[in-house]
Design an enzyme around this catalytic site. Sequence first.
Site, short mmCIF file in Angstrom:
data_model
loop_
_atom_site.label_atom_id
_atom_site.label_comp_id
_atom_site.label_asym_id
_atom_site.label_seq_id
_atom_site.Cartn_x
_atom_site.Cartn_y
_atom_site.Cartn_z
N SER A 149 85.08 9.75 14.00
CA SER A 149 86.36 9.38 14.58
C SER A 149 86.18 8.26 15.61
O SER A 149 85.77 7.17 15.26
CB SER A 149 87.03 10.62 15.18
OG SER A 149 88.34 10.34 15.60
N HIS A 191 90.15 8.23 10.10
CA HIS A 191 91.27 9.10 9.68
C HIS A 191 92.19 8.31 8.74
O HIS A 191 93.41 8.45 8.79
CB HIS A 191 92.08 9.59 10.89
CG HIS A 191 91.29 10.36 11.90
ND1 HIS A 191 90.97 11.69 11.75
CD2 HIS A 191 90.76 9.98 13.09
CE1 HIS A 191 90.29 12.11 12.80
NE2 HIS A 191 90.14 11.09 13.63
N GLU A 218 89.02 11.09 6.46
CA GLU A 218 88.43 12.29 7.06
C GLU A 218 87.46 12.95 6.08
O GLU A 218 87.59 12.84 4.86
CB GLU A 218 89.53 13.27 7.47
CG GLU A 218 90.43 12.72 8.57
CD GLU A 218 91.55 13.66 8.97
OE1 GLU A 218 91.70 14.72 8.32
OE2 GLU A 218 92.27 13.34 9.93
#
Length: 285
Positions: A149, A191, A218
């Site tokens: 992330s 993401h 993800e």
Amino acid sequence: MRLRFNLSFLFALLMLPGPGLQAGDRPGDLVLIGGGSRPAVIMEKFIDVAGGRDALILIVPTASSLPDTGDFYIDVFKKDYDCKRVRALTLATREDADSQKTARLVARAGGIFFAGGDQRRILDVLENTLVGEAITEAWQSGTAIAGTSAGTACMSTPMLTGDGDFDVLRADNIVTRNGLGLVPGVILDQHFVARQRQNRLLSLVLENPHLIGVGIDEATAVWFRPDGTWKVLGNGWVQIYDARSARLNRISDRDGDLLGGRQIQMHVLLPGDTFSPNINTCKKD
């Protein structure tokens, strides 16, 4: 200035020993996750390229606002993957990041893992510090680096901050700042499919056509290998936007410049696919 920096750094890596890089050395592997879950195939690859379960693995929890993030990842590596030597770095302030002791520890690491959260925190703490420089030098000398992330987003320059209007394709619309710059010639987003972030990455690629946009979903990672090829690991998709040979266009209106282009290359890669950016080809490994 940004273009000159990226190109000079790229040539240093591909053709000459860069700062802190001795002849015969090579940069380390990068295993960058788009967020969400962390499939075993991704984590095991990082541990392998970091030197195995006996290697020293350091956790950088700086992006997270949760005080137990470092302990969480220590448990993940030790309990789930039987790693023997795992430590979390205390890097909450710039004073922490100017510690010579921590910089020396970084120099001994086989792998460094950046947790998720807010990528701005990482640069606020590490930029132009001893530990930040030590991380770059360790990677240039072969230390493997992973992130998830925000820990992925921070690896490119420019780095997405998360601010901007993502409903349009306009110039000067997406907020960026300098990142760690370990993936030259690339803009990273995370993401990507799960949160439908195509517009913001495409906007930046149209404004910076010398950079390849890499959107990582993800539970998915891109393994940036020292030979210059990229391999997709995990469960989802990686989207690549390449406007290096595109014919770009702008139309001005009262709200600014609309961005457009023709002959933009797009690739949607699945686990097991590899991409060679120098020749713009994809294949199964």
